[in-house]
Structures are given as C-alpha cells and as structure tokens.
Design a protein around this motif. Sequence first.
Motif, PDB file in Angstrom:
ATOM      1  N   SER A   1      -9.650  -3.971  -1.738  1.00 15.26           N
ATOM      2  CA  SER A   1      -9.485  -2.669  -0.565  1.00 15.26           C
ATOM      3  C   SER A   1      -8.641  -1.679  -1.056  1.00 15.26           C
ATOM      4  O   SER A   1      -8.608  -0.560  -0.412  1.00 15.26           O
ATOM      5  CB  SER A   1      -8.868  -3.494   0.798  1.00 15.26           C
ATOM      6  OG  SER A   1      -7.801  -3.944   0.599  1.00 15.26           O
ATOM      7  N   TYR A   2      -7.766  -1.709  -2.248  1.00 15.81           N
ATOM      8  CA  TYR A   2      -6.923  -0.473  -2.371  1.00 15.81           C
ATOM      9  C   TYR A   2      -7.532   0.127  -3.453  1.00 15.81           C
ATOM     10  O   TYR A   2      -7.622   1.281  -3.699  1.00 15.81           O
ATOM     11  CB  TYR A   2      -5.601  -1.329  -3.165  1.00 15.81           C
ATOM     12  CG  TYR A   2      -4.548  -1.779  -2.094  1.00 15.81           C
ATOM     13  CD1 TYR A   2      -5.047  -1.752  -0.769  1.00 15.81           C
ATOM     14  CD2 TYR A   2      -3.462  -2.184  -2.580  1.00 15.81           C
ATOM     15  CE1 TYR A   2      -3.882  -2.396   0.045  1.00 15.81           C
ATOM     16  CE2 TYR A   2      -2.484  -2.804  -1.901  1.00 15.81           C
ATOM     17  CZ  TYR A   2      -2.710  -2.889  -0.512  1.00 15.81           C
ATOM     18  OH  TYR A   2      -1.745  -3.596   0.376  1.00 15.81           O
TER      19      TYR A   2
ATOM     20  N   MET B   1      -3.974  -4.835  -7.656  1.00 19.96           N
ATOM     21  CA  MET B   1      -4.717  -4.148  -6.563  1.00 19.96           C
ATOM     22  C   MET B   1      -5.830  -5.307  -5.994  1.00 19.96           C
ATOM     23  O   MET B   1      -6.397  -5.815  -6.876  1.00 19.96           O
ATOM     24  CB  MET B   1      -5.056  -3.072  -6.975  1.00 19.96           C
ATOM     25  CG  MET B   1      -4.083  -2.070  -7.147  1.00 19.96           C
ATOM     26  SD  MET B   1      -4.829  -0.311  -7.215  1.00 19.96           S
ATOM     27  CE  MET B   1      -3.389   0.718  -7.749  1.00 19.96           C
TER      28      MET B   1
ATOM     29  N   HIS C   1       0.988  -1.240   0.024  1.00 17.99           N
ATOM     30  CA  HIS C   1       0.083   0.092  -0.114  1.00 17.99           C
ATOM     31  C   HIS C   1       0.794   1.340  -0.028  1.00 17.99           C
ATOM     32  O   HIS C   1       0.418   2.143  -0.901  1.00 17.99           O
ATOM     33  CB  HIS C   1      -1.000   0.013   1.260  1.00 17.99           C
ATOM     34  CG  HIS C   1      -1.880   1.203   1.125  1.00 17.99           C
ATOM     35  ND1 HIS C   1      -1.577   2.297   2.044  1.00 17.99           N
ATOM     36  CD2 HIS C   1      -2.878   1.539   0.645  1.00 17.99           C
ATOM     37  CE1 HIS C   1      -2.455   3.410   1.829  1.00 17.99           C
ATOM     38  NE2 HIS C   1      -3.351   2.830   0.906  1.00 17.99           N
TER      39      HIS C   1
ATOM     40  N   GLU D   1      -9.766   3.587  -3.446  1.00 14.56           N
ATOM     41  CA  GLU D   1      -8.573   4.609  -3.032  1.00 14.56           C
ATOM     42  C   GLU D   1      -8.010   5.250  -4.244  1.00 14.56           C
ATOM     43  O   GLU D   1      -7.961   6.304  -4.714  1.00 14.56           O
ATOM     44  CB  GLU D   1      -7.781   4.342  -1.913  1.00 14.56           C
ATOM     45  CG  GLU D   1      -6.695   5.104  -1.339  1.00 14.56           C
ATOM     46  CD  GLU D   1      -5.604   4.719  -0.500  1.00 14.56           C
ATOM     47  OE1 GLU D   1      -4.796   5.453  -0.167  1.00 14.56           O
ATOM     48  OE2 GLU D   1      -5.885   3.450  -0.057  1.00 14.56           O
TER      49      GLU D   1
ATOM     50  N   SER E   1      -7.874 -10.452  -6.432  1.00 15.07           N
ATOM     51  CA  SER E   1      -7.326  -9.185  -7.200  1.00 15.07           C
ATOM     52  C   SER E   1      -7.677  -8.943  -8.538  1.00 15.07           C
ATOM     53  O   SER E   1      -8.082  -9.850  -9.326  1.00 15.07           O
ATOM     54  CB  SER E   1      -5.676  -9.687  -6.828  1.00 15.07           C
ATOM     55  OG  SER E   1      -4.963  -9.466  -5.744  1.00 15.07           O
TER      56      SER E   1
END
Length: 416
Positions: free
Chosen positions: A100-101, A97, A79, A104, A304
């Motif tokens: 959860s990434y 990714m 991250h 963002e 992912s």
Amino acid sequence: MHRVARTATAVIAASTALAVVTACGGSSGTEVAADAEQTLTVWAMGAEGEKLAEVAKEYEKENPHLKVKVTPVGWDVAHQKLVSAAAAGNLPDIAQMGGSYLGEFAELGVLEPVDTKRFQEKDFFPAGWQQGEVDGEVYGVPWYVDTRVLYYRTDLAEKAGVDKAPADWKELRALASAYQKDAGTKWGLSIQPSGLDTVQSFYPFLYSAGGEIIDEDGKVVVDSPAAVKALKEYGAYFDKGLANKSVPPGYDVVKDFGNGRVPMFFGGPWHVTLLNEGQPDIKGKWAVAEVPADEASVSMAGGSSLTVSKDSPHKAAAEEFIAHLTSTEGQADWYERTKDLPANTTAWESGSLADDPALKVFEKQMKTAKASPTLANLSEITDKVDQAIAQVTQGKATAEEALGKAKDQIEGLVQK
C-alpha cells in the motif's frame, strides 16, 4: 499503473520530496563500493525491525567492513515517518514497504529501480513480485508474503455431518449453516462487517468471483457483475444470521474459534502460531484449507518488499544485504525467526516449509493470490469499498446500489 489523485498533504510531500531529489541529482555522485567500510541504515516495521537487528549482527560478522544500523519503526507511524524522510531527502538506505506504500513512494521518485538481472521475477511468487512493480518498473524486492486461507473446526464439522473442507461457495455456506444447526455454534463464519480494512475480509470473495476494484488498464470496475455477485454472497452471511453484524474494534477471533462460538474464519499464517500457543485444547481439531472457489480459488496477497533510496550513496552494499535477505537460505532463516512466509519460492523446498501440511496450503494459495494495485492513494480508494460493504452487511443498501456509489466516488479519485 493508473495514477490517482493525491490529497493536499501528499501533494505537498511530493513537491518537497521531488524538489530535494532534483536538487541532489538522485544521488550524491560519491557512491561507496560494496566492500568499502561503511554504515548501512535500514528501517523495518513492527516486530520485523527487532528481528532484523539480530540478522544484521550476524551479517556484520561475515562482513566486518560493514555496520548495519536497523531502526524499528511502528506501523502506526511508519507512513508519516517515511513521508517526512522523503520530503527531507533523508530516507534510509533500505526501507521496508508494504504494497500500500510502494506505489506512492515510487511516484515521488525517491526509490531506486531494482536490478532485474540480479533479482528475477521467476524466483518469487507472482503476487509478491507484482507488489513492487509500478508502471512496468520494479522498485521493491519481495521480502516476505502473506495471504489468507480458511481455518475451520474439523471436530465440529464432523459433529455437523461434514468430513471435508468446503471447496466452493455453496459448500462454504452449507457448512456455516450446518455448524449452527447441527453443531450448536453461535455463528457459522467470522467475516468483518464494517470498519477500517473490511475490504481485506472481502477480497477472497471478490477475487474468487473474478472481480477487481480497478483493472490493469486503470478502469474502475468495482461494480462489475462479478463484484456485485461477490458482495451479494458476502452480505448473505449477515442477512441469514450466519455472521455477526456487530464486531467490536480489535476483535480477536482466536478465542471464539477455540471455544466454538466461531467455527470458521479467514486468517493469515500467524494464526497457526496463535492457535497452537493460545488454544492448545483444540490441537488436532482444526485445519486450514484453500479459499472456497467461485470462478476460482483466489485470495489476497500481502507482505513487504525491500526498497533502496534513490539518493543513497550505499546502493551496492544495500543490494548485497537485500540479496542475502531474499536468498533461499536467508528466507528460510527469516521464517524460522518470524514465521513470515518466504517470498522466494525455493525456500519452500526443504525443512518445515516443505513438510508442514498447513504451510503447504499457504504455498498453494500464494500461487494464485492476487496483489492489490500499486496506487498512490490506495487507502482512500479501499475506504470507499469499506463503506459499500458496510452498507450491505447492515442491510442499508443492495450490492448494486452500494458498489455503484463506490464506483462514482472512486472515479473521482482517479485521474482520467
């Protein structure tokens, strides 16, 4: 996607990254054709990074004009490394990714939208596709997926007088009790009592009851009747001594599943390999089943996606490589190398993916699995849920009290 407030660090990173993107105008304007000589940079996390380098070497042989430079990145630093690269305008052409990434980095404006004419939702599991979708725009192509199913000791179940997998909550708790009473196990079910990412252990209960943390309209619903019902059921296992209230950090359930102390747990596809290789003495004495249902059988979805940097001059070649990795053949090959579950549904139609009974359970569970919302600070939000779960499992609050408090805290993170 409902936007959430960011921490000061994230705000600084966002401002820097957006300034860089603005200054660069998104891309350099000198994008390279897919068949031109070039070097494609790729970041992949954990073990995937090492395995992907092998795939890249084979891909280079078929595409001699291309060099694919794969950099493995540890999940523990991934991250921060991505944030720093985004702020400096130095993201790789392709980056792996997790869900959860993605929200963002989509919000930072550093990801190239996916060509949804070439990569189509119908080719992937719904939850896998949704992990790459933010505000109706798709930024990540599903690479592999993950979900949780129930692992249970069939031999000990038979000893307890049960000859089938539990289909619903009532049968799950009854089997947990029977394991203790009639088969002599220490515990009935292994579920996480507290700590980081306890919410992942709770998701099969929450989602099966029809609950969510935040609904599709951005409303915080973590204290809904369905969520309260799920947490009461989850907490009952600790209250009745069916689950261990004190589990050490880094606890590995595989050993206790093998020695019979723990006869049931919710696990991912990697546990099949861990059990086959690490617990050969119980081969043929365990099985997997779908998550026991309440309103329905719904588990969490993980995995992912593959993303392309908005500032990359190699978008065409990046798209070609992603198409290769997410094709039916590429996905089947990736499964054989890593045992990561294919996100492309057609990859499940042949070979071991089609014939293995355990894998068929995972496939069926993925069809109903639910993805977490793609929010910019999802980890802050789920931390509040982790705390609420711990309050209940340790007998310090009721489900209503704990989730009510969590709702207030989460609403403070959500931009109205």
